[in-house]
Enzyme design. Structure first.
Site, PDB file in Angstrom:
ATOM      1  N   ASP A  19       0.857  -1.172   0.000  1.00 57.72           N
ATOM      2  CA  ASP A  19       0.000   0.000   0.000  1.00 57.72           C
ATOM      3  C   ASP A  19       0.907   1.240   0.000  1.00 57.72           C
ATOM      4  OD1 ASP A  19      -2.328   1.603   0.476  1.00 57.72           O
ATOM      5  OD2 ASP A  19      -1.818   1.650   2.613  1.00 57.72           O
ATOM      6  N   ASP A  21      -0.412   5.073   0.919  1.00 57.17           N
ATOM      7  CA  ASP A  21      -0.730   6.063   1.949  1.00 57.17           C
ATOM      8  C   ASP A  21      -0.766   5.401   3.325  1.00 57.17           C
ATOM      9  OD1 ASP A  21      -1.264   8.554   2.963  1.00 57.17           O
ATOM     10  OD2 ASP A  21      -3.097   8.867   1.819  1.00 57.17           O
ATOM     11  N   ASP A 216      -1.300  -0.673   6.010  1.00 47.17           N
ATOM     12  CA  ASP A 216      -1.528  -0.069   7.328  1.00 47.17           C
ATOM     13  C   ASP A 216      -2.972  -0.238   7.787  1.00 47.17           C
ATOM     14  OD1 ASP A 216      -2.330   1.848   5.317  1.00 47.17           O
ATOM     15  OD2 ASP A 216      -2.588   3.277   6.960  1.00 47.17           O
TER      16      ASP A 216
HETATM   17 MG    MG Z   1      -3.016   2.947   3.630  1.00 48.70          MG
END
Ligand code: MG
Length: 275
Positions: A19, A21, A216
């Site tokens: 990922d 961001d 995240d």
């Molecule tokens: Mg993310």
């Protein structure tokens, strides 16, 4: 089973899907450990590919951003939900050519780059992503096309997006409105669904048994990685982790990408597999 970063037996890692961001940057700020880790993995010859639900940026936009942070990558190392939607249409519906798009210019570009005609006249496919200029008329065209049998594809299911001052509706909110009107459920390509992960895997050419998914967010990144059969790593640099027993837990949890021992795993395996 969840392992924390101390005393971890890392599996062999031949490829990495990650990922962006919350992992590589937060908004416009780089996460230094992450930039260093990817630079190190590149040096070690471990291929990686970034995946993002955001359909409003092109791979070139992401390349520019990461290059600005000191990590030079190729556009082919970025798979967006827009790119995935375009490739999915080409693969699953090779006979269809006319697509109606509700989304950002990058979504239109992604369709055209695979040879699809973007049109509001008798479209055979409707693709919806985040469109900050969405209108009732656009939704009417989409609804009519879907009721006439057009294939319905959504880029990502995100309902709510954080902004500098609060929140805004995500693509998932307007996709849900069209789904409600038509009573047709779209195929969603972004995380937590697997198509974007599969696109990234085919770009890497690595075996899924030795490819990891880093993210995240448990509800999106980790679920998508697990469903695709990858070992998953949750990095706690992004949104705070929510405990939800109904969701699959990550295989590993780290506080920094520095803790992922990729080169050590590869060094232990003299025979490197190439797909
Ligand atoms: Mg993310």
């Amino acid at each position: 089973m969840v392992s924390t970063s101390s005393a971890v037996n890392w599996p062999p890692i031949d490829g990495i899907i990650s990922d962006l961001d919350g992992v590589v940057y937060r908004g416009s700020t780089a996460i230094a450990d992450a930039i260093e880790a990817f630079a190190r993995w590149r040096k070690a010859g471990v291929p990686f590919c970034f995946v993002t639900n955001n359909s409003t940026h092109t791979p070139e936009d992401v390349v520019r951003k990461l290059t600005g942070f000191g990590l030079a990558i190729a556009p082919s190392q970025v798979v967006t939900s827009a790119i995935t939607a375009a490739e999915l249409i080409r693969t699953n519906y090779p006979e269809l050519t006319k697509v109606y798009v509700i989304g950002a210019p990058s979504l239109v570009t992604a369709m055209r780059e695979v040879g699809l005609e973007v049109t509001d006249r008798s479209p055979e496919v409707v693709v919806m992503g985040l469109d900050r200029d969405i209108t009732h008329e656009k939704m009417r065209i989409a609804v009519e096309a879907i009721l006439n049998g057009a294939v319905f594809i959504g880029t990502n299911p995100d309902l709510l997006l954080p902004t500098a001052n609060g929140f805004e509706p995500g693509a998932g909110a307007t996709i849900a409105a069209v789904a409600a009107a038509t009573q047709v459920q779209p195929s969603i390509v972004g995380k937590p669904h697997v198509p974007m992960i599969e696109t990234a895997l085919s770009r890497l050419g690595t075996n899924r048994a030795s490819t990891i998914m880093i993210g995240d967010q448990v509800p999106t990144d980790i679920q998508a990685g697990k469903k695709a059969g990858l070992a998953t790593v949750l990095v706690t640099t992004g949104v705070p982790m929510r405990q939800d027993p109904s969701q699959m837990a990550p295989d590993f949890i780290v506080s920094s990408l520095r803790d992922i021992e990729v080169s050590a795993a590869r060094a232990a395996r003299p025979q490197q597999r190439r797909a």
